[in-house]
Design an enzyme around this catalytic site. Sequence first.
Site, PDB file in Angstrom:
ATOM      1  N   SER A   1       0.834  -1.166  -0.061  1.00 11.35           N
ATOM      2  CA  SER A   1       0.115   0.111  -0.013  1.00 11.35           C
ATOM      3  C   SER A   1       0.855   1.343  -0.055  1.00 11.35           C
ATOM      4  O   SER A   1       1.825   1.434  -0.813  1.00 11.35           O
ATOM      5  CB  SER A   1      -0.780  -0.055   1.083  1.00 11.35           C
ATOM      6  OG  SER A   1      -1.848   1.068   1.185  1.00 11.35           O
TER       7      SER A   1
ATOM      8  N   ASP B   1      -0.736  -3.635  -4.208  1.00 11.05           N
ATOM      9  CA  ASP B   1      -1.623  -2.731  -4.154  1.00 11.05           C
ATOM     10  C   ASP B   1      -1.029  -1.474  -3.758  1.00 11.05           C
ATOM     11  O   ASP B   1      -1.437  -0.860  -2.707  1.00 11.05           O
ATOM     12  CB  ASP B   1      -2.954  -3.281  -3.365  1.00 11.05           C
ATOM     13  CG  ASP B   1      -3.985  -2.806  -3.945  1.00 11.05           C
ATOM     14  OD1 ASP B   1      -3.869  -2.360  -5.389  1.00 11.05           O
ATOM     15  OD2 ASP B   1      -4.897  -2.179  -3.539  1.00 11.05           O
TER      16      ASP B   1
ATOM     17  N   HIS C   1      -8.078  -4.548  -0.893  1.00 11.31           N
ATOM     18  CA  HIS C   1      -6.738  -4.181  -0.822  1.00 11.31           C
ATOM     19  C   HIS C   1      -5.639  -5.191  -0.528  1.00 11.31           C
ATOM     20  O   HIS C   1      -4.602  -4.961  -0.812  1.00 11.31           O
ATOM     21  CB  HIS C   1      -6.936  -2.877   0.104  1.00 11.31           C
ATOM     22  CG  HIS C   1      -5.622  -2.106   0.075  1.00 11.31           C
ATOM     23  ND1 HIS C   1      -5.053  -1.461  -0.940  1.00 11.31           N
ATOM     24  CD2 HIS C   1      -4.874  -1.369   1.166  1.00 11.31           C
ATOM     25  CE1 HIS C   1      -4.192  -0.654  -0.715  1.00 11.31           C
ATOM     26  NE2 HIS C   1      -4.045  -0.534   0.641  1.00 11.31           N
TER      27      HIS C   1
END
Length: 472
Positions: free
Chosen positions: A185, A209, A280
């Site tokens: 992330s 992601d 996610h």
Amino acid sequence: MFYSVDLALLIIISNEEMVWKWIKVLAYVSMFVTSTVGGEDVSRMKCADFKNTTWLEYKQGAKLQVQYLLLTRKNADCASLFSQDCLSHTKKHTSYFNSSLPTKVIVHGYRALGSKPSWVSGLAQALLREEDVNILVVDWVYGASFAYNRVVENYKEVAVQISVLINQLMKDGSTLESFHFIGVSLGAHVCGFVGTLFEGKLGRITGLDPAGPMFKSADPFDRLDSSDALFVEAIHTDSDYFGISIPVGHMDFFLNGGMDQAGCAHSRFPSMYGYVICDHMRALHVYMSALNNSCLLVGFPCSSYEEFLAGKCINCKGPFNGTCPQIGLLKNNGITVSPLLNQEKVFLLTTDAPPYCAHHILVELKVSPLDKTAEVQLTLISAGYPETELKLKLYTNETGCKRVTGHPEWLCKIDSMQLKNTGARIYRQGNIHFEYICISEFPRNRGMDPLCVKNIHIGRGVPWSHDFVQVC
Ligand SMILES: *[C@@H]1O[C@H](CO)[C@@H](O)[C@H](O)[C@H]1NC(C)=O
Ligand SMILES: *[C@@H]1O[C@H](CO)[C@@H](O)[C@H](O)[C@H]1NC(C)=O
Ligand SMILES: *[C@@H]1O[C@H](CO)[C@@H](O)[C@H](O)[C@H]1NC(C)=O
Ligand SMILES: *[C@@H]1O[C@H](CO)[C@@H](O)[C@H](O)[C@H]1NC(C)=O
Ligand SMILES: *[C@@H]1O[C@H](CO)[C@@H](O)[C@H](O)[C@H]1NC(C)=O
């Protein structure tokens, strides 16, 4: 024991330069002996862990704090605090670090609740099973929690601190190419900025992601991009929400189109929080599964997900010269074409549970001309697995149709295929005549030819089914 042997050697060596060499060797050996003692201590010693932060500490203005945890094959179950500070009492544990081995640096992202990331040890174990490496886990929970915008302010500072450490490690013999950064992330952009600081000379960056909010329209300097390392790859699983929707590396894998993941919509997670980040976090779980090598996760280069689903990208000819890129640790994802292309979008389908691999099935059919638009549902069944359902829309102006779907089993293990005329509820849809319907797997596995059924009539409200003979 060690000492007496080495001292005897030392006396034999008369050359002064050689003497200094041996003094160094001795110093090294004594360090090694201490660290071995440290190693025996590990079971009794408290393992290092992430620092926790709380809302209270945050409100009181807790500052960014970065610490590093070291994991190697020698201490795979028990992280040690890693510090380059010579005065630090933790120094002896850092001797597990072997600068002639490659180093993986794991960087977590935003921690909404200030808690430690629970997946770190799973990822580290999977990496250590595959490769003998040093693993440095960057713990910046203190700077990554609560208000997202403040966390974003911190990410470059974290990168600067990491770069200081990398410079130290290089002085001790590590090379820039031997570093592989894995960022989750927002952590992916931290990695990207470390890469920027080293002018793209890090070996590899994997973005799991990479975060989208506040980065989508950012300058490539401020986010992960392909100039940040010799090879940059990303896995996209939530690009419509927490993830970034644009390609950011040399190779960008978009799972199920990159937005919504199988099994997340009807999540079994008990909490809203888990439900919200299911898409996610899927990138991370799929990556860990790929490291386990339980099955192949290969993707197909294509200009868009729609084109991919329409069966227009079923081989990896063109940009990759026939080799399909594979998620995992293979150099350049197994692609040997050089120079590497930039921002290559690669698509694949995955299932809803570990190990996530789907078999890619191409459905090709031809119908006799229709008076009206029709809708049929195709179902593929393999015993013991969830059924694969595919809705097909058939138009009056097109008699041929191609579609791609994912199935949990090999083509040769598909027991039966069903067709149902599903358009009838809305308006009177007549019988449909299929000249043929074929299913095949790609990339072509085990040399198996497509399974075809010819001359099928589907009446309203009468399901049709065909059993295949198992050939594997
Ligand atoms: C972090 O918090 C959890 C739960 O409050 C606790 O179990 C754990 O021991 C804490 N870890 C550290 C390193 O303080
Ligand atoms: C460090 O790694 C190299 C390469 O695998 C190996 O030959 C060497 O023995 C290792 N050193 C230590 C101290 O484990
Ligand atoms: C990977 O394999 C290990 C050992 O076989 C297993 O414990 C672990 O759950 C697997 N992880 C994933 C993500 O498949
Ligand atoms: C592409 O693959 C073919 C054989 O598979 C090989 O002969 C050719 O050199 C490759 N081209 C490039 C650019 O790698
Ligand atoms: C057939 O009609 C559909 C819907 O009207 C349209 O989207 C499609 O492009 C048409 N196909 C051809 C080959 O004209």
